[in-house]
Structures are given as structure tokens and as C-alpha cells.
Design an enzyme around this catalytic site. Structure first.
Site, PDB file in Angstrom:
ATOM      1  N   HIS A 212       0.824  -1.204   0.000  1.00 26.27           N
ATOM      2  CA  HIS A 212       0.000   0.000   0.000  1.00 26.27           C
ATOM      3  C   HIS A 212       0.864   1.262   0.000  1.00 26.27           C
ATOM      4  O   HIS A 212       1.830   1.368   0.764  1.00 26.27           O
ATOM      5  CB  HIS A 212      -0.944   0.010   1.207  1.00 26.27           C
ATOM      6  CG  HIS A 212      -2.111   0.913   1.032  1.00 26.27           C
ATOM      7  ND1 HIS A 212      -2.032   2.279   1.226  1.00 26.27           N
ATOM      8  CD2 HIS A 212      -3.389   0.664   0.651  1.00 26.27           C
ATOM      9  CE1 HIS A 212      -3.211   2.824   0.981  1.00 26.27           C
ATOM     10  NE2 HIS A 212      -4.049   1.861   0.624  1.00 26.27           N
ATOM     11  N   PRO A 213       0.520   2.236  -0.863  1.00 26.19           N
ATOM     12  CA  PRO A 213       1.380   3.421  -1.036  1.00 26.19           C
ATOM     13  C   PRO A 213       1.200   4.521  -0.002  1.00 26.19           C
ATOM     14  O   PRO A 213       1.830   5.576  -0.121  1.00 26.19           O
ATOM     15  CB  PRO A 213       0.947   3.931  -2.421  1.00 26.19           C
ATOM     16  CG  PRO A 213      -0.498   3.543  -2.524  1.00 26.19           C
ATOM     17  CD  PRO A 213      -0.596   2.200  -1.831  1.00 26.19           C
ATOM     18  N   CYS A 214       0.392   4.294   1.026  1.00 29.63           N
ATOM     19  CA  CYS A 214       0.086   5.391   1.956  1.00 29.63           C
ATOM     20  C   CYS A 214       1.316   5.879   2.723  1.00 29.63           C
ATOM     21  O   CYS A 214       1.355   7.031   3.172  1.00 29.63           O
ATOM     22  CB  CYS A 214      -1.024   4.986   2.922  1.00 29.63           C
ATOM     23  SG  CYS A 214      -0.650   3.564   3.953  1.00 29.63           S
ATOM     24  N   HIS A 215       2.338   5.029   2.885  1.00 29.18           N
ATOM     25  CA  HIS A 215       3.530   5.437   3.630  1.00 29.18           C
ATOM     26  C   HIS A 215       4.729   5.699   2.720  1.00 29.18           C
ATOM     27  O   HIS A 215       5.818   6.014   3.214  1.00 29.18           O
ATOM     28  CB  HIS A 215       3.908   4.365   4.655  1.00 29.18           C
ATOM     29  CG  HIS A 215       2.846   4.103   5.684  1.00 29.18           C
ATOM     30  ND1 HIS A 215       2.386   5.076   6.534  1.00 29.18           N
ATOM     31  CD2 HIS A 215       2.145   2.965   5.979  1.00 29.18           C
ATOM     32  CE1 HIS A 215       1.451   4.562   7.325  1.00 29.18           C
ATOM     33  NE2 HIS A 215       1.284   3.289   7.004  1.00 29.18           N
ATOM     34  N   THR A 216       4.539   5.561   1.406  1.00 32.73           N
ATOM     35  CA  THR A 216       5.672   5.689   0.487  1.00 32.73           C
ATOM     36  C   THR A 216       6.286   7.078   0.523  1.00 32.73           C
ATOM     37  O   THR A 216       7.518   7.238   0.554  1.00 32.73           O
ATOM     38  CB  THR A 216       5.234   5.349  -0.948  1.00 32.73           C
ATOM     39  OG1 THR A 216       4.758   3.996  -0.990  1.00 32.73           O
ATOM     40  CG2 THR A 216       6.399   5.498  -1.915  1.00 32.73           C
TER      41      THR A 216
END
Length: 264
Positions: A212-216
Site C-alpha cells: 500500500h502506497p500510503c507510507h511511500t
């Protein structure tokens, strides 16, 4: 198939974008990149891929040629398959193989007596205890398929992937999580079902797992901050080196070294 392979180095291709000549922009310093920057870094990444003789490809949707993604497919040995699973009468996944099939798959010729000895273990009553289990363990291969897609919602790349068993079926989310290296599993235990999820592929429209890209953006803001002022870096190389190993994708160190020698 919903995609086609294209030549990213062809300057006549409408998707071709000349490599950027600027230093790290503000948006990248914040951990984000624009779609044009993603395409620029993709072109540079593919040039490194050729030099390293790696197997990444640039693919496009058959419905919209502007929808592109990086693609790689690799076969790896499933390290969770134990001697008990191989030597047992009923292998995992409900697939029963004959002795000849097992030896043919592994290219290792063994006898049934040797297989039994390997599973019995060592001991004085076992005359064949000197035979190592590794000599008779049949390697079982999994196929990992990786896609890197740009997310317009998060302004970062997203790693999508699927894992296929020897019979062609896809692994479940739990099975995939069981194969995450322990060092990452321990750190991500609390967020495992939000960090590793299954979603519809934005280009192919089929279910794929994703990191999931939410923390990228937060991660990459810290990574980009490690570079000296004015030094170029390839966002995709830095990002993939950080997140890829979680799902078995190890980027060769040469990519990072070549980025320093031949920056984007």
C-alpha cells in the site's frame, strides 16, 4: 492478455521522454514524484536494467497506450517446503506426485530408500543417517510476477504482484504473508493487513497484491534526504531497494552504483 511489450528506447515512440537534466526537485524532496518524473525515472531504470542484464520490461495497456507499467516475472525456490512435505504421502496444495515426477522436477536422482532415510532423521538404528535431507529435498518453485504502476492518487509508484504455485493457482494473502522475511514480518506485524493488501490492478483490472502506497511518501522523503545537495538519484531504484525485499524482490546493488556513476 491485456498488455503489450514496447520498446522504451525508441525515440519515435510517443511514450519516449528524454532523461531529465535537473537536480532533485522540491516535490521529490517531499517524497512525491509527478507522472512525467515517473516516466523519466522509468527510462533511466530500464537503461540500468539493460546494463545489468536484468529482466524488467515496459508494458502498455492494449486499451490505452499511455497507461504503462514496469513488469518482471521470476521463478524462485519456496523455502517453506520442508522435507516432511516433500516426502509425505500427500504433498501440500493437494498435489500428489510420483517418485519419477519428483526426481524429474528437481533434476536430482534419488531412490525411495534414500527419501525414507532423509525423513527418518539420524540415529544408530538408521543405517542411512549420513544422507543429508538437502540431498533428497525436491525444490518447489514459485513464480513471482511484479508490476510497478504510477499512482495518480498518491503521486508515487506502487508495487503490485502475484505469486503462483507449481499448479498455476495463486497464493492467498496469508500464504504470501508467511513468506515475508522474518525481519520485516516482526516490524510490520501490527499493520500487516493494511501494508500488504489485495486490490484490483489499475491497468489490467484483475486482482493483485500490493504494497500500500500510503507510507511511500514519508519513506522516500527520508531516503531522498540522505543524498548530498545537488546529487542525482533515481527514485525508482531507491524506493524499490527499500520495499522490494519485503516481498522477495531484491534489486542488484549494481543498480544503485550505476545510478551514482550515470545519474538520471
Amino acid at each position: 492478455m491485456n498488455d503489450t511489450l514496447i520498446d522504451p528506447q525508441n525515440e519515435q515512440n510517443p511514450l519516449f521522454i528524454a532523461p531529465p537534466t535537473y537536480t532533485i526537485p522540491y516535490i521529490m524532496a517531499a517524497g512525491l514524484i509527478s507522472e512525467d518524473e515517473f516516466l523519466n525515472f522509468t527510462q533511466h531504470f530500464l537503461s540500468l536494467n539493460v546494463k545489468n542484464r536484468d529482466t524488467w520490461e515496459l508494458r502498455e495497456s492494449i486499451f490505452d497506450k499511455k497507461e504503462v507499467y514496469l513488469y518482471k516475472r521470476v521463478s524462485v525456490v519456496d523455502k517453506l517446503r520442508s522435507c516432511d512435505q516433500v516426502c509425505g504421502s500427500v504433498p501440500p496444495d493437494g498435489v500428489t506426485k510420483t517418485h519419477s515426477q519428483l526426481t524429474e522436477d528437481s533434476d536430482v536422482v534419488t531412490t525411495e530408500e534414500e527419501e525414507d532415510s532423509a525423513c527418518l532423521g539420524s540415529g544408530a538404528d538408521n543405517p542411512s543417517s549420513e544422507i543429508s535431507t538437502t540431498d533428497t529435498t525436491v525444490p518447489v518453485h514459485l513464480v513471482y510476477e511484479y508490476h510497478i504502476v504510477y499512482s495518480r492518487s498518491y503521486n508515487v509508484p506502487v508495487l503490485y504482484f502475484n505469486v503462483y504455485k507449481p499448479d498455476g493457482s495463486m497464493m492467498s494473502l496469508t500464504e504470501v504473508w508467511d513468506r515475508v522475511p522474518g525481519v520485516y514480518r516482526d516490524r510490520l506485524q501490527q499493520d500487516r493487513w493494511t501494508f500488504l493488501t489485495q486490490q484490483e490492478h489499475p491497468i489490467l483490472g484483475r486482482p493483485y497484491f500490493q504494497l500500500h502506497p500510503c507510507h511511500t511518501a514519508d519513506l522516500m522523503e527520508q531516503v531522498v534526504g540522505l543524498f548530498p545537495p545537488g546529487q542525482h538519484s533515481n527514485y525508482i531504484v531507491s524506493w524499490l531497494s527499500a520495499v522490494g525485499p519485503v516481498v522477495g524482490l531484491d534489486l542488484p546493488l549494481n543498480f544503485a552504483q550505476m545510478t551514482m556513476d550515470d545519474p538520471p
